[in-house]
Write a protein that holds these residues in place. Structure first.
Motif, PDB file in Angstrom:
ATOM      1  N   SER A  59       0.850  -1.189   0.000  1.00  0.00           N
ATOM      2  CA  SER A  59       0.000   0.000   0.000  1.00  0.00           C
ATOM      3  C   SER A  59       0.890   1.245   0.000  1.00  0.00           C
ATOM      4  O   SER A  59       2.100   1.155   0.202  1.00  0.00           O
ATOM      5  N   PRO A  60       0.297   2.420  -0.191  1.00  0.00           N
ATOM      6  CA  PRO A  60       1.086   3.651  -0.083  1.00  0.00           C
ATOM      7  C   PRO A  60       1.602   3.834   1.343  1.00  0.00           C
ATOM      8  O   PRO A  60       0.970   3.409   2.315  1.00  0.00           O
ATOM      9  N   ALA A  61       2.758   4.451   1.464  1.00  0.00           N
ATOM     10  CA  ALA A  61       3.352   4.721   2.774  1.00  0.00           C
ATOM     11  C   ALA A  61       3.939   6.123   2.772  1.00  0.00           C
ATOM     12  O   ALA A  61       4.549   6.558   1.787  1.00  0.00           O
ATOM     13  N   ARG A  62       3.741   6.818   3.874  1.00  0.00           N
ATOM     14  CA  ARG A  62       4.307   8.157   4.016  1.00  0.00           C
ATOM     15  C   ARG A  62       5.713   8.053   4.585  1.00  0.00           C
ATOM     16  O   ARG A  62       5.998   7.222   5.457  1.00  0.00           O
ATOM     17  N   GLY A  63       6.598   8.895   4.094  1.00  0.00           N
ATOM     18  CA  GLY A  63       7.966   8.902   4.574  1.00  0.00           C
ATOM     19  C   GLY A  63       8.599  10.249   4.308  1.00  0.00           C
ATOM     20  O   GLY A  63       7.903  11.239   4.066  1.00  0.00           O
ATOM     21  N   VAL A  64       9.917  10.297   4.360  1.00  0.00           N
ATOM     22  CA  VAL A  64      10.634  11.555   4.120  1.00  0.00           C
ATOM     23  C   VAL A  64      11.841  11.287   3.228  1.00  0.00           C
ATOM     24  O   VAL A  64      12.373  10.179   3.180  1.00  0.00           O
ATOM     25  N   ARG A  65      12.250  12.336   2.524  1.00  0.00           N
ATOM     26  CA  ARG A  65      13.502  12.352   1.783  1.00  0.00           C
ATOM     27  C   ARG A  65      14.232  13.638   2.113  1.00  0.00           C
ATOM     28  O   ARG A  65      13.614  14.615   2.553  1.00  0.00           O
ATOM     29  N   LEU A  66      15.546  13.644   1.902  1.00  0.00           N
ATOM     30  CA  LEU A  66      16.304  14.863   2.125  1.00  0.00           C
ATOM     31  C   LEU A  66      15.756  15.983   1.260  1.00  0.00           C
ATOM     32  O   LEU A  66      15.481  15.790   0.078  1.00  0.00           O
ATOM     33  N   ALA A  67      15.610  17.145   1.862  1.00  0.00           N
ATOM     34  CA  ALA A  67      15.060  18.294   1.151  1.00  0.00           C
ATOM     35  C   ALA A  67      16.139  18.980   0.324  1.00  0.00           C
ATOM     36  O   ALA A  67      17.332  18.908   0.648  1.00  0.00           O
ATOM     37  N   LYS A  68      15.705  19.644  -0.733  1.00  0.00           N
ATOM     38  CA  LYS A  68      16.617  20.469  -1.517  1.00  0.00           C
ATOM     39  C   LYS A  68      16.571  21.892  -0.994  1.00  0.00           C
ATOM     40  O   LYS A  68      15.528  22.346  -0.514  1.00  0.00           O
ATOM     41  N   PRO A  69      17.667  22.636  -1.073  1.00  0.00           N
ATOM     42  CA  PRO A  69      18.980  22.211  -1.574  1.00  0.00           C
ATOM     43  C   PRO A  69      19.614  21.185  -0.643  1.00  0.00           C
ATOM     44  O   PRO A  69      19.466  21.282   0.582  1.00  0.00           O
ATOM     45  N   TYR A  70      20.291  20.209  -1.243  1.00  0.00           N
ATOM     46  CA  TYR A  70      20.892  19.146  -0.454  1.00  0.00           C
ATOM     47  C   TYR A  70      22.005  19.688   0.448  1.00  0.00           C
ATOM     48  O   TYR A  70      22.585  20.746   0.171  1.00  0.00           O
ATOM     49  N   PRO A  71      22.303  18.961   1.526  1.00  0.00           N
ATOM     50  CA  PRO A  71      23.392  19.388   2.410  1.00  0.00           C
ATOM     51  C   PRO A  71      24.711  19.496   1.635  1.00  0.00           C
ATOM     52  O   PRO A  71      24.935  18.798   0.646  1.00  0.00           O
ATOM     53  N   LEU A  72      25.566  20.370   2.137  1.00  0.00           N
ATOM     54  CA  LEU A  72      26.898  20.550   1.559  1.00  0.00           C
ATOM     55  C   LEU A  72      27.931  20.095   2.582  1.00  0.00           C
ATOM     56  O   LEU A  72      27.956  20.584   3.713  1.00  0.00           O
ATOM     57  N   VAL A  73      28.769  19.141   2.191  1.00  0.00           N
ATOM     58  CA  VAL A  73      29.852  18.650   3.043  1.00  0.00           C
ATOM     59  C   VAL A  73      31.132  19.366   2.638  1.00  0.00           C
ATOM     60  O   VAL A  73      31.482  19.404   1.453  1.00  0.00           O
ATOM     61  N   VAL A  74      31.829  19.937   3.619  1.00  0.00           N
ATOM     62  CA  VAL A  74      33.021  20.740   3.332  1.00  0.00           C
ATOM     63  C   VAL A  74      34.206  20.228   4.146  1.00  0.00           C
ATOM     64  O   VAL A  74      34.348  20.547   5.336  1.00  0.00           O
ATOM     65  N   PRO A  75      35.064  19.409   3.541  1.00  0.00           N
ATOM     66  CA  PRO A  75      36.297  19.034   4.235  1.00  0.00           C
ATOM     67  C   PRO A  75      37.313  20.165   4.179  1.00  0.00           C
ATOM     68  O   PRO A  75      37.459  20.832   3.160  1.00  0.00           O
ATOM     69  N   ILE A  76      37.995  20.401   5.299  1.00  0.00           N
ATOM     70  CA  ILE A  76      39.087  21.364   5.335  1.00  0.00           C
ATOM     71  C   ILE A  76      40.369  20.621   4.976  1.00  0.00           C
ATOM     72  O   ILE A  76      40.750  19.657   5.655  1.00  0.00           O
ATOM     73  N   LEU A  77      41.003  21.052   3.891  1.00  0.00           N
ATOM     74  CA  LEU A  77      42.203  20.372   3.401  1.00  0.00           C
ATOM     75  C   LEU A  77      43.354  20.578   4.400  1.00  0.00           C
ATOM     76  O   LEU A  77      43.464  21.613   5.029  1.00  0.00           O
ATOM     77  N   ARG A  78      44.250  19.521   4.533  1.00  0.00           N
ATOM     78  CA  ARG A  78      44.184  18.261   3.844  1.00  0.00           C
ATOM     79  C   ARG A  78      43.542  17.179   4.686  1.00  0.00           C
ATOM     80  O   ARG A  78      42.982  16.209   4.186  1.00  0.00           O
ATOM     81  N   ALA A  79      43.667  17.329   6.025  1.00  0.00           N
ATOM     82  CA  ALA A  79      43.250  16.251   6.915  1.00  0.00           C
ATOM     83  C   ALA A  79      41.765  15.951   6.813  1.00  0.00           C
ATOM     84  O   ALA A  79      41.339  14.815   7.014  1.00  0.00           O
ATOM     85  N   GLY A  80      40.952  16.963   6.487  1.00  0.00           N
ATOM     86  CA  GLY A  80      39.520  16.738   6.380  1.00  0.00           C
ATOM     87  C   GLY A  80      39.136  15.756   5.293  1.00  0.00           C
ATOM     88  O   GLY A  80      38.053  15.158   5.343  1.00  0.00           O
ATOM     89  N   LEU A  81      40.031  15.570   4.305  1.00  0.00           N
ATOM     90  CA  LEU A  81      39.743  14.593   3.253  1.00  0.00           C
ATOM     91  C   LEU A  81      39.593  13.187   3.825  1.00  0.00           C
ATOM     92  O   LEU A  81      38.860  12.370   3.279  1.00  0.00           O
ATOM     93  N   GLY A  82      40.290  12.905   4.912  1.00  0.00           N
ATOM     94  CA  GLY A  82      40.190  11.587   5.528  1.00  0.00           C
ATOM     95  C   GLY A  82      38.847  11.324   6.175  1.00  0.00           C
ATOM     96  O   GLY A  82      38.561  10.182   6.568  1.00  0.00           O
ATOM     97  N   MET A  83      37.992  12.353   6.266  1.00  0.00           N
ATOM     98  CA  MET A  83      36.678  12.201   6.861  1.00  0.00           C
ATOM     99  C   MET A  83      35.567  12.271   5.819  1.00  0.00           C
ATOM    100  O   MET A  83      34.404  12.070   6.143  1.00  0.00           O
ATOM    101  N   LEU A  84      35.936  12.537   4.576  1.00  0.00           N
ATOM    102  CA  LEU A  84      34.922  12.796   3.554  1.00  0.00           C
ATOM    103  C   LEU A  84      34.103  11.558   3.214  1.00  0.00           C
ATOM    104  O   LEU A  84      32.871  11.620   3.145  1.00  0.00           O
ATOM    105  N   ASP A  85      34.757  10.432   2.985  1.00  0.00           N
ATOM    106  CA  ASP A  85      34.023   9.223   2.594  1.00  0.00           C
ATOM    107  C   ASP A  85      33.036   8.798   3.665  1.00  0.00           C
ATOM    108  O   ASP A  85      31.929   8.334   3.359  1.00  0.00           O
ATOM    109  N   GLY A  86      33.421   8.956   4.930  1.00  0.00           N
ATOM    110  CA  GLY A  86      32.519   8.584   6.013  1.00  0.00           C
ATOM    111  C   GLY A  86      31.257   9.425   6.027  1.00  0.00           C
ATOM    112  O   GLY A  86      30.179   8.938   6.367  1.00  0.00           O
TER     113      GLY A  86
END
Length: 212
Positions: A59-86
């Motif tokens: 049957s139909p089901a109510r739920g949620v999706r991420l709203a636009k504009p989508y979140p922006l992930v900002v790694p601070i170079l260089r060490a922040g790159l090690g956290m990006l994939d996570g």
């Protein structure tokens, strides 16, 4: 400013191995990636969503999706790159911007040397990733940079934080009127005379990528 120290056995377990001087770079990168995903789960509790209806096999089901504009992930170079994939593992639809910052040894202020971000961040939720919140200068400059481009709220994810860094962030943004959150795996004791977090885990960038 809101600070959340994530109190969870898995977080503590992975952080303990990250602290260990015997942990090699490949293991350090893998554990940092896993730890960031755990932190991101807590950090995204206020991510904006929109209600939708989908068809299940029954049957139909109510739920949620991420709203636009989508979140922006900002790694601070260089060490922040090690956290990006996570982060992007948990937020696969998020967009990614890059911010390179370095401390000017004459003024001791953080300066921007590279950016790859939209000029207009109006209405955007931003997630800054940087392993260490030590003095707070770099993170404060990064957060202000995003606000100057129109971001509506910023959450910072750090593996470790020092009390001095949190106090500096509180001071800088005390009257900003904007929502700022810091999510970290641990609040350590202090900074030493060289600006390293104690007990900390050393230089996160070097432990992730070596000294090159």
């Amino acid at each position: 400013m809101e600070t959340l120290v994530v109190d969870h056995p898995l977080v503590a377990h992975k952080l303990t191995t990250l602290r260990d001087v015997r942990t090699d770079s490949p293991t350090f990168r893998r554990l940092a990636d896993e730890l960031v995903t755990l932190l991101a789960y807590e950090a995204t509790r206020d991510v904006r969503v929109t209600e939708v209806t989908v068809e299940t096999p029954v049957s139909p089901a109510r739920g949620v999706r991420l709203a636009k504009p989508y979140p922006l992930v900002v790694p601070i170079l260089r060490a922040g790159l090690g956290m990006l994939d996570g982060m992007t593992r948990l937020l696969p639809t998020a967009e990614v911007g890059f911010l390179g910052m370095i401390r000017n040894e004459s003024t001791l202020q953080a300066e921007t040397y590279a950016t790859r971000l939209p000029d207009d961040l109006s209405g955007r939720q931003c997630y800054v990733v940087d392993p260490m919140l030590a003095t707070g200068g770099t993170l404060a400059a990064a957060v202000q940079f995003l606000f100057d481009r129109g971001a509506v709220d910023v959450t910072a994810l750090c593996l470790l934080a020092a009390p001095e860094g949190l106090a500096y962030m509180d001071k800088v943004f005390a009257n900003s009127g904007k929502p700022i959150r810091v999510v970290t795996a641990a609040l350590d004791e202090r900074l030493n005379e060289s600006g390293y977090i104690v007990p900390g885990l050393g230089d996160a960038g070097d432990r992730l990528y070596g000294v090159a």
